[in-house]
Scaffold this active site. Sequence first.
Site, PDB file in Angstrom:
ATOM      1  N   SER A  74      -0.085  -4.537   7.007  1.00 54.84           N
ATOM      2  CA  SER A  74       0.757  -4.915   8.142  1.00 54.84           C
ATOM      3  C   SER A  74       2.200  -4.511   7.894  1.00 54.84           C
ATOM      4  CB  SER A  74       0.678  -6.430   8.376  1.00 54.84           C
ATOM      5  OG  SER A  74      -0.650  -6.825   8.613  1.00 54.84           O
ATOM      6  N   ASP A 181      -8.098   1.290   8.082  1.00 59.98           N
ATOM      7  CA  ASP A 181      -9.556   1.132   8.014  1.00 59.98           C
ATOM      8  C   ASP A 181     -10.266   2.419   7.636  1.00 59.98           C
ATOM      9  OD1 ASP A 181      -9.293  -1.479   8.788  1.00 59.98           O
ATOM     10  OD2 ASP A 181      -9.835  -1.147  10.877  1.00 59.98           O
ATOM     11  N   SER A 223      -4.163   0.002   4.031  1.00 59.62           N
ATOM     12  CA  SER A 223      -4.245  -1.410   3.675  1.00 59.62           C
ATOM     13  C   SER A 223      -5.200  -1.575   2.507  1.00 59.62           C
ATOM     14  CB  SER A 223      -4.747  -2.240   4.858  1.00 59.62           C
ATOM     15  OG  SER A 223      -4.985  -3.582   4.459  1.00 59.62           O
ATOM     16  N   HIS A 228     -11.062  -3.975   2.827  1.00 61.81           N
ATOM     17  CA  HIS A 228     -10.887  -2.538   3.015  1.00 61.81           C
ATOM     18  C   HIS A 228     -11.513  -1.705   1.893  1.00 61.81           C
ATOM     19  CE1 HIS A 228      -7.841  -4.051   5.926  1.00 61.81           C
ATOM     20  NE2 HIS A 228      -8.381  -3.072   6.633  1.00 61.81           N
ATOM     21  N   ASN A 296      12.233  -7.174   1.891  1.00 57.93           N
ATOM     22  CA  ASN A 296      11.637  -6.992   0.570  1.00 57.93           C
ATOM     23  C   ASN A 296      10.126  -6.980   0.763  1.00 57.93           C
ATOM     24  OD1 ASN A 296      10.799  -6.926  -2.062  1.00 57.93           O
ATOM     25  ND2 ASN A 296      11.486  -8.974  -2.576  1.00 57.93           N
TER      26      ASN A 296
END
Length: 444
Positions: A74, A181, A223, A228, A296
């Site tokens: 994300s 994905d 990700s 995953h 960060n």
Amino acid sequence: MVEFHKTRTTEKIFIPGKTPIRYAGRVFDEKEIQAAVKASLDFWLTEGRFAEDFQIELAEKVGVEYALLTNSGSSANLLALTALTSPLLGEKRLKPGDEVITVAAGFPTTLNPIILNGLVPVFVDVDIPTYNANVEEIEAAIGPKTKALFIAHTLGNPFNLNKVMKIVSKHNLFLIEDNCDALGSTYTPSPLAGEGWGEGDLLKTQNSKWQYTGSFGHISTCSFYPAHHITTGEGGAVLTSDDTLARIVMSLKDWGRDCYCGPGESDTCGRRFSGQYGTLPYGYDHKYVYSHIGYNLKMTDIQAAIGVEQLKKLDGFCQARRDNFKTWINGFKKYEDYFILPKATESSDPAWFAFPVTVKETAGFTRTELTNYLSENLIETRNLFGGNLLRQPAYLNIDHRKIGDLKNTDRIMNNTFFLGTFPGMDKKQIEYTMNIIKKFVRAI
């Protein structure tokens, strides 16, 4: 360590009807545990030597110049889109009110960065059974404010890169590949596709026959969440071969600093106390100069150490996913009167994240009836993420455009679910699931 791994993670024997069948899960051995312990003994904790190794090896694997680690996929999506708003891009930078083409049939983290940066999402429908963006609608969606495409390779199935790359080059757009994905999926560019891709603006093919997804656009994301293709627990990466975009992402994920010294480093640039920045006094410490409004979002070195070992297993993991997908296809073929089965995009070889199935309107039963029955028999399923995101509570009132009525997106929202393909799944679990589906269909 081998014995420790065996005692703590001994694989349980699958007992039909008693052992849950997960749609995803971690697959690892003692090597990941050893790497995590080694990094823990260093006690560097933030990005360090393992992060450097992981970044180099991931970039080489995918075929890009830079792989920049983040704390999640994300965050990688947020960084990739936000990078396109940087002043370092000059007139090409995205500004509030500019439009970004995407899809509503997906995961929120592809959409959220568009909204958070004051940009306007433009939604196109998807095709079934590839579940990817409809290319004709992408072309129709382009207007005077359109500046970028931000679309995912749905469930590991590459979108039509030949056509998308031509559109991007023709209209001078940015392309962000959400590859979260799809790590390990490949696509074969058309011999003629390069004629429409422009000179030096988009990445060149690394192989005359195929290349990995995530290596086509200006910038892409990965990700490493446990579901995953490889995992570091939480974690992600931004991929690019553009020097300027890499510099921007490095700044954004490190509080927005202008300095590119790594954690614990000083004066790598040789001008720590000899520059003029903004209206700061001359010679202001470069380590505390901020050229972007950043965050960060770095990965820890313990996570990176695990990632180094997981990456070594990627090819085997992807092959297992492809094999499981084929087993699902063979099992479902006899039920095509009830289901639409997934199809790989032409010229692609997906490392399938999952096996998506759409229940036909004429099936005589609903998705919910079937998925409830599967759940009662300890078989996990998932809907195709948010269905139609525009119908989700968070997005009911967002500023947007859409092309057409998003008919297939709604169909996915109502009728589509997916089953697992991850390497921890085997034929016994798939065969048991197919027997349960057989019982359900017969009862209907």
